[in-house]
Write a protein that holds these residues in place. Structure first.
Motif, mmCIF file in Angstrom:
data_model
loop_
_atom_site.group_PDB
_atom_site.id
_atom_site.type_symbol
_atom_site.label_atom_id
_atom_site.label_comp_id
_atom_site.label_asym_id
_atom_site.label_seq_id
_atom_site.Cartn_x
_atom_site.Cartn_y
_atom_site.Cartn_z
ATOM 1 N N SER A 126 1.032 -1.278 -0.239
ATOM 2 C CA SER A 126 -0.096 0.085 -0.092
ATOM 3 C C SER A 126 0.907 1.377 -0.104
ATOM 4 C CB SER A 126 -0.922 0.132 1.285
ATOM 5 O OG SER A 126 -0.109 0.050 2.277
ATOM 6 N N PHE A 127 2.045 1.032 0.109
ATOM 7 C CA PHE A 127 3.022 2.324 0.144
ATOM 8 C C PHE A 127 3.466 2.538 -1.308
ATOM 9 C CE2 PHE A 127 3.257 1.290 4.728
ATOM 10 C CZ PHE A 127 3.633 2.371 5.283
ATOM 11 N N ASP A 128 3.754 3.944 -1.647
ATOM 12 C CA ASP A 128 4.511 4.266 -2.678
ATOM 13 C C ASP A 128 5.846 3.967 -2.686
ATOM 14 O OD1 ASP A 128 5.120 5.349 -4.998
ATOM 15 O OD2 ASP A 128 5.223 7.500 -4.182
ATOM 16 N N LYS A 129 6.647 4.471 -1.426
ATOM 17 C CA LYS A 129 7.901 3.982 -1.144
ATOM 18 C C LYS A 129 7.996 3.606 0.452
ATOM 19 C CE LYS A 129 10.408 6.974 -4.093
ATOM 20 N NZ LYS A 129 11.996 6.789 -4.362
ATOM 21 N N VAL A 130 8.654 2.641 0.770
ATOM 22 C CA VAL A 130 8.384 1.973 2.203
ATOM 23 C C VAL A 130 9.963 1.656 2.599
ATOM 24 C CG1 VAL A 130 7.896 -0.619 1.504
ATOM 25 C CG2 VAL A 130 7.381 0.522 3.738
ATOM 26 N N ASN A 131 10.241 2.096 3.929
ATOM 27 C CA ASN A 131 11.473 1.904 4.547
ATOM 28 C C ASN A 131 11.190 0.783 5.620
ATOM 29 O OD1 ASN A 131 14.063 1.819 5.411
ATOM 30 N ND2 ASN A 131 13.958 4.031 6.087
ATOM 31 N N ILE A 132 11.279 -0.293 5.685
ATOM 32 C CA ILE A 132 11.194 -1.387 6.620
ATOM 33 C C ILE A 132 12.155 -1.627 7.633
ATOM 34 C CG2 ILE A 132 10.653 -3.626 7.025
ATOM 35 C CD1 ILE A 132 9.757 -4.281 4.076
ATOM 36 N N ILE A 133 11.939 -1.005 8.882
ATOM 37 C CA ILE A 133 12.841 -0.942 10.035
ATOM 38 C C ILE A 133 12.716 -2.187 10.852
ATOM 39 C CG2 ILE A 133 13.581 0.539 11.791
ATOM 40 C CD1 ILE A 133 13.584 2.126 9.416
ATOM 41 N N SER A 134 13.824 -2.888 11.038
ATOM 42 C CA SER A 134 13.831 -3.839 11.774
ATOM 43 C C SER A 134 13.809 -3.359 13.645
ATOM 44 C CB SER A 134 14.974 -4.798 11.648
ATOM 45 O OG SER A 134 14.768 -5.360 10.455
ATOM 46 N N PRO A 150 16.363 -0.828 -9.066
ATOM 47 C CA PRO A 150 15.710 -2.043 -8.407
ATOM 48 C C PRO A 150 14.460 -1.741 -7.747
ATOM 49 C CG PRO A 150 17.408 -1.004 -7.010
ATOM 50 C CD PRO A 150 17.432 -0.244 -8.270
ATOM 51 N N TYR A 151 13.790 -2.666 -7.841
ATOM 52 C CA TYR A 151 12.465 -2.768 -6.957
ATOM 53 C C TYR A 151 12.600 -2.598 -5.710
ATOM 54 C CZ TYR A 151 7.685 -4.076 -5.504
ATOM 55 O OH TYR A 151 6.425 -4.400 -4.723
ATOM 56 N N ALA A 152 13.638 -3.562 -5.091
ATOM 57 C CA ALA A 152 13.885 -3.570 -3.477
ATOM 58 C C ALA A 152 15.545 -3.486 -3.243
ATOM 59 C CB ALA A 152 13.594 -4.894 -2.980
ATOM 60 N N LEU A 153 15.877 -2.504 -2.296
ATOM 61 C CA LEU A 153 17.187 -2.244 -2.014
ATOM 62 C C LEU A 153 17.375 -2.652 -0.666
ATOM 63 C CD1 LEU A 153 19.871 -0.841 -2.543
ATOM 64 C CD2 LEU A 153 18.796 1.302 -1.659
ATOM 65 N N ARG A 195 19.232 9.393 3.136
ATOM 66 C CA ARG A 195 19.818 10.322 2.154
ATOM 67 C C ARG A 195 19.166 10.015 0.729
ATOM 68 N NH1 ARG A 195 26.155 10.939 3.667
ATOM 69 N NH2 ARG A 195 25.857 12.027 6.092
ATOM 70 N N ASN A 196 19.183 9.013 0.286
ATOM 71 C CA ASN A 196 18.841 8.737 -0.931
ATOM 72 C C ASN A 196 17.452 8.227 -1.302
ATOM 73 O OD1 ASN A 196 21.630 9.123 -2.013
ATOM 74 N ND2 ASN A 196 22.038 7.466 -0.569
ATOM 75 N N MET A 197 16.763 8.232 -0.227
ATOM 76 C CA MET A 197 15.468 7.269 -0.415
ATOM 77 C C MET A 197 14.383 8.189 -1.352
ATOM 78 S SD MET A 197 13.035 6.098 2.357
ATOM 79 C CE MET A 197 11.474 5.122 1.724
ATOM 80 N N LYS A 198 14.652 9.434 -1.665
ATOM 81 C CA LYS A 198 13.856 10.231 -2.306
ATOM 82 C C LYS A 198 14.233 9.966 -3.853
ATOM 83 C CE LYS A 198 11.133 13.889 -0.241
ATOM 84 N NZ LYS A 198 11.811 14.774 0.666
ATOM 85 N N GLU A 199 15.389 10.078 -4.021
ATOM 86 C CA GLU A 199 16.155 10.179 -5.225
ATOM 87 C C GLU A 199 16.053 8.725 -6.006
ATOM 88 O OE1 GLU A 199 18.409 12.625 -6.856
ATOM 89 O OE2 GLU A 199 16.969 13.818 -5.917
ATOM 90 N N PHE A 200 16.128 7.590 -5.095
ATOM 91 C CA PHE A 200 16.056 6.099 -5.608
ATOM 92 C C PHE A 200 14.869 5.730 -6.129
ATOM 93 C CE2 PHE A 200 19.654 4.610 -2.978
ATOM 94 C CZ PHE A 200 20.901 5.199 -3.786
ATOM 95 N N PRO A 201 14.630 5.139 -7.527
ATOM 96 C CA PRO A 201 13.680 4.663 -7.922
ATOM 97 C C PRO A 201 13.110 3.368 -7.569
ATOM 98 C CG PRO A 201 15.176 4.567 -9.638
ATOM 99 C CD PRO A 201 15.617 5.031 -8.384
ATOM 100 N N CYS A 202 12.916 3.154 -6.188
ATOM 101 C CA CYS A 202 12.941 1.891 -5.751
ATOM 102 C C CYS A 202 11.545 1.999 -4.791
ATOM 103 C CB CYS A 202 13.970 1.324 -4.613
ATOM 104 S SG CYS A 202 15.522 1.657 -5.069
ATOM 105 N N LYS A 203 10.904 0.686 -4.677
ATOM 106 C CA LYS A 203 9.653 0.878 -3.801
ATOM 107 C C LYS A 203 10.121 0.228 -2.439
ATOM 108 C CE LYS A 203 5.148 -1.155 -3.215
ATOM 109 N NZ LYS A 203 3.945 -0.465 -3.459
ATOM 110 N N ILE A 204 10.871 -0.572 -2.345
ATOM 111 C CA ILE A 204 11.380 -1.168 -1.144
ATOM 112 C C ILE A 204 12.494 -0.738 -0.505
ATOM 113 C CG2 ILE A 204 11.171 -3.298 0.658
ATOM 114 C CD1 ILE A 204 9.084 -4.501 -1.415
#
Ligand code: UDP
Length: 235
Positions: A24-32, A151-154, A169-178
């Motif tokens: 459901s996210f456009d871009k998501v940062n999964i935090i452990s 990549p779809y996932a980084l 630092r790079n999340m906005k610029e990177f064209p990744c979803k996950i």
């Protein structure tokens, strides 16, 4: 679906529900979200912002976080290990023809990790990888490569806070979803470090196995009572 622990929103559903939620996210940062990570965010403004960003999902990765959810009387359904989520995402990417990129660990560990992932998921598209020993202030080549490879996932395995800094630092610029910081997970995929046996994982004492195998971790365990004490005081 979320449990409030200190000032964090921790995902309270199952691992399967997590994978649906990620969609459901456009871009998501999964935090452990183990106690060490969450405690570090109480002390560090930058990390706090990262963990509380609207693009972040904190998963209850650690028995200490599960206990904390019980203390606030909104128990999470299950402990969700970051390394298992990484495996599930790779599996999904393989099935859906999506690509992944790996950043982190020592060069030889990373190469073993890539080989083992390819053996386990023969159709996975690994579009690039780079070891985790570079200057964060001077890594335009890596940043550019990730932008080009899309990549779809980084997955970033450089320990905290290095991996969080690189991602934020790079999340906005990177064209990744996950995006996912995965700590020592490349070492596990590479077979350099084993996960605890199933029965220990099920009993919630995986930490004990890691301390026995890597005694330097004992100091890091001290953060669990400090974290739980903070949860108790805030409750
Ligand atoms: N690492 C890295 N670059 C660094 C420091 C560490 O790539 O500058 C890697 C290290 O080789 C290991 C991982 O980051 O693969 C961190 O593992 P650690 O066990 O500290 O992470 P944890 O699982 O405890 O968060």
């Amino acid at each position: 679906m979320f449990t409030e622990i200190l000032d964090y929103k921790v995902f309270g559903g199952t691992k399967k529900e997590l994978l649906d939620c990620v969609e459901s996210f456009d871009k998501v940062n999964i935090i452990s979200g183990n106690p060490e990570i969450l405690y570090s965010g109480m002390k560090d403004e930058f990390l706090n912002k990262v963990y509380n960003d609207e693009s972040a999902i904190i998963i209850p990765d650690g028995v200490g976080t599960v206990i904390a959810s019980k203390m606030v009387k909104n128990p999470v359904k299950e402990k969700i290990a970051g390394i298992e989520v990484m495996g599930e995402i790779i599996n999904k990417c393989e099935k859906e023809g999506k690509s992944i990129y790996l950043v982190g660990a020592k060069e030889e560990v990373l190469k073993e990790c890539v080989t083992n992932i390819k053996n386990k998921f023969p159709n996975i598209k690994i579009v690039g990888y780079h070891n985790g020993y570079f200057d964060l202030e001077n890594c335009d080549d890596i940043v550019e490569d990730i932008k080009i490879k899309k990549p779809y996932a980084l997955f970033v395995a450089m320990g905290c806070p290095r991996q969080e800094i690189f991602i934020a630092r790079n999340m906005k610029e990177f064209p990744c979803k996950i995006f996912m910081g995965v700590g020592g997970s490349f070492d596990v995929f590479a077979g350099k470090v084993n996960r605890a046996p199933e029965w220990m994982i099920n009993l919630g004492i995986e930490w004990l196995y890691r301390v026995v195998k890597e005694p330097f971790r004992i100091k890091r365990l001290g953060v669990i009572p400090k974290f739980l004490w903070k949860v108790k005081k805030n409750n």
